[in-house]
Write a protein that holds these residues in place. Structure first.
Motif, PDB file in Angstrom:
ATOM      1  N   ILE A  59       1.054  -1.456  -0.221  1.00 14.70           N
ATOM      2  CA  ILE A  59      -0.091  -0.127   0.310  1.00 14.70           C
ATOM      3  C   ILE A  59       0.843   1.035   0.242  1.00 14.70           C
ATOM      4  N   GLY A  60       1.944   1.532   1.141  1.00 11.22           N
ATOM      5  CA  GLY A  60       3.046   2.378   0.853  1.00 11.22           C
ATOM      6  C   GLY A  60       3.614   2.695  -0.115  1.00 11.22           C
ATOM      7  N   ASN A  61       3.930   1.388  -1.037  1.00 13.17           N
ATOM      8  CA  ASN A  61       5.052   1.515  -1.964  1.00 13.17           C
ATOM      9  C   ASN A  61       3.640   2.343  -3.489  1.00 13.17           C
ATOM     10  N   MET A  62       2.892   1.900  -3.704  1.00  5.06           N
ATOM     11  CA  MET A  62       1.462   2.819  -3.953  1.00  5.06           C
ATOM     12  C   MET A  62       1.624   4.280  -4.162  1.00  5.06           C
ATOM     13  N   TYR A  63       1.938   4.982  -3.048  1.00  7.15           N
ATOM     14  CA  TYR A  63       1.828   6.030  -3.004  1.00  7.15           C
ATOM     15  C   TYR A  63       2.917   6.946  -2.772  1.00  7.15           C
ATOM     16  N   ALA A  64       4.136   6.525  -2.809  1.00  2.20           N
ATOM     17  CA  ALA A  64       5.189   7.027  -2.468  1.00  2.20           C
ATOM     18  C   ALA A  64       6.482   5.431  -3.324  1.00  2.20           C
ATOM     19  N   ASP A  65       7.168   5.697  -4.711  1.00  3.09           N
ATOM     20  CA  ASP A  65       7.547   4.357  -5.646  1.00  3.09           C
ATOM     21  C   ASP A  65       8.934   4.691  -4.228  1.00  3.09           C
ATOM     22  N   GLY A  66       9.142   3.197  -3.702  1.00 10.39           N
ATOM     23  CA  GLY A  66      10.452   2.562  -3.112  1.00 10.39           C
ATOM     24  C   GLY A  66      10.608   2.915  -1.066  1.00 10.39           C
ATOM     25  N   ALA A  67       9.294   3.701  -1.129  1.00 13.68           N
ATOM     26  CA  ALA A  67       8.627   4.595   0.353  1.00 13.68           C
ATOM     27  C   ALA A  67       9.247   2.919   0.961  1.00 13.68           C
ATOM     28  N   VAL A  68       8.844   1.700   1.078  1.00 10.83           N
ATOM     29  CA  VAL A  68       8.909   0.540   2.139  1.00 10.83           C
ATOM     30  C   VAL A  68       9.707   0.032   1.446  1.00 10.83           C
ATOM     31  N   LYS A  69      10.485  -0.733   2.235  1.00 11.61           N
ATOM     32  CA  LYS A  69      11.744  -1.967   1.177  1.00 11.61           C
ATOM     33  C   LYS A  69      11.688  -3.303   2.415  1.00 11.61           C
TER      34      LYS A  69
END
Ligand code: SF4
Ligand code: SF4
Ligand code: SF4
Length: 235
Positions: free
Chosen positions: A84-94
């Protein structure tokens, strides 16, 4: 494969050593607290308190009992926060491919208009109000990648906190569960198949915290119902 914690809640004395060790290692500032009539302080997780010992007083068999819940990110095997987080900001959660640690980066600043529970079934990550960056436990990735124990595990004096290969931690958890069930048949492990922080519990989930456990369906629904960033209107 990967790493995991086994957290034996039957042994926790709520000394808060792990909470302090986490703050020290992550160089996170203290928060102003106030007495609200219980030992609970701070009251909740925050971007500055990413590990929190929760205090609960419950009545079981007519007797008052303390239950302690040292809470942290569970490092989900399939983390909804990543999808979900990476839908908002690419690469935000690894997710570290070796250990399985789920790591929130500075790019989480781009995750806006979301509540914690909308991307995490355990309602764990918190957004720093000043920087806009989300924060949570990162499994002490800079320690464990050098063969050290996470700071919280290293500091725990009671054997509550354990860390190692996931297979070994699961075996330890199941062995300890069998032992505890001899006197408490209701004891259980919280979501062992879905997470890398496996809690052994001796009382009903809600007695520890309203989000101690999360079903597979809840996880699926979270991802399915996640508001797509482009279709979200500003509140
Ligand atoms: Fe519980 Fe160990 Fe943390 Fe103390 S250090 S609060 S015993 S988990
Ligand atoms: Fe804090 Fe490290 Fe423990 Fe995570 S693993 S709760 S960051 S001390
Ligand atoms: Fe992400 Fe929440 Fe799972 Fe941690 S517990 S990995 S923040 S979904």
């Amino acid at each position: 494969k990967g790493k995991a914690f086994f957290v034996d809640l039957t042994l926790c004395t709520a000394c808060r050593g792990c909470q302090v060790a986490c703050k020290q290692w992550k160089d996170l500032p203290a928060e102003e607290t106030r007495n609200v009539g219980s030992h609970q302080n701070p009251q909740d997780l925050s971007a500055k308190t990413i590990r929190l010992v929760r205090f609960n007083e419950v009545k079981e068999d007519g007797k008052l009992k303390w239950l302690f819940f040292p809470e942290q990110c569970r490092h989900c095997i399939e983390p909804p926060c990543k999808y979900i987080g990476n839908m908002y900001a690419d690469g935000a959660v690894k997710q570290d491919p070796v250990t399985g640690a789920v790591i929130m980066t500075d790019k989480t600043k781009g995750i806006t208009r979301l509540e914690s529970w909308e991307m995490c079934p355990y309602n764990v990550p918190r957004r720093d109000e000043e920087s806009g960056i989300w924060n949570k436990c990162d499994m002490c990735i800079n320690r464990i990648s050098k063969g050290m124990l996470p700071a919280c595990v290293k500091s725990c004096p009671t054997g509550t906190m354990n860390f190692g290969d996931r297979d070994e931690m699961l075996a330890l958890a199941n062995a300890r569960l069998a032992e505890v069930q001899k006197t408490n048949p209701d004891a259980y492990l919280a979501d062992p198949e879905h997470v890398r922080v496996i809690y052994l519990c001796e009382s009903a989930p809600e007695n520890y915290h309203d989000r101690l456990v999360a079903s597979a369906a809840q996880r699926k629904n979270l991802v399915a119902a996640a508001p797509k960033p482009k279709t979200v209107t500003r509140r």
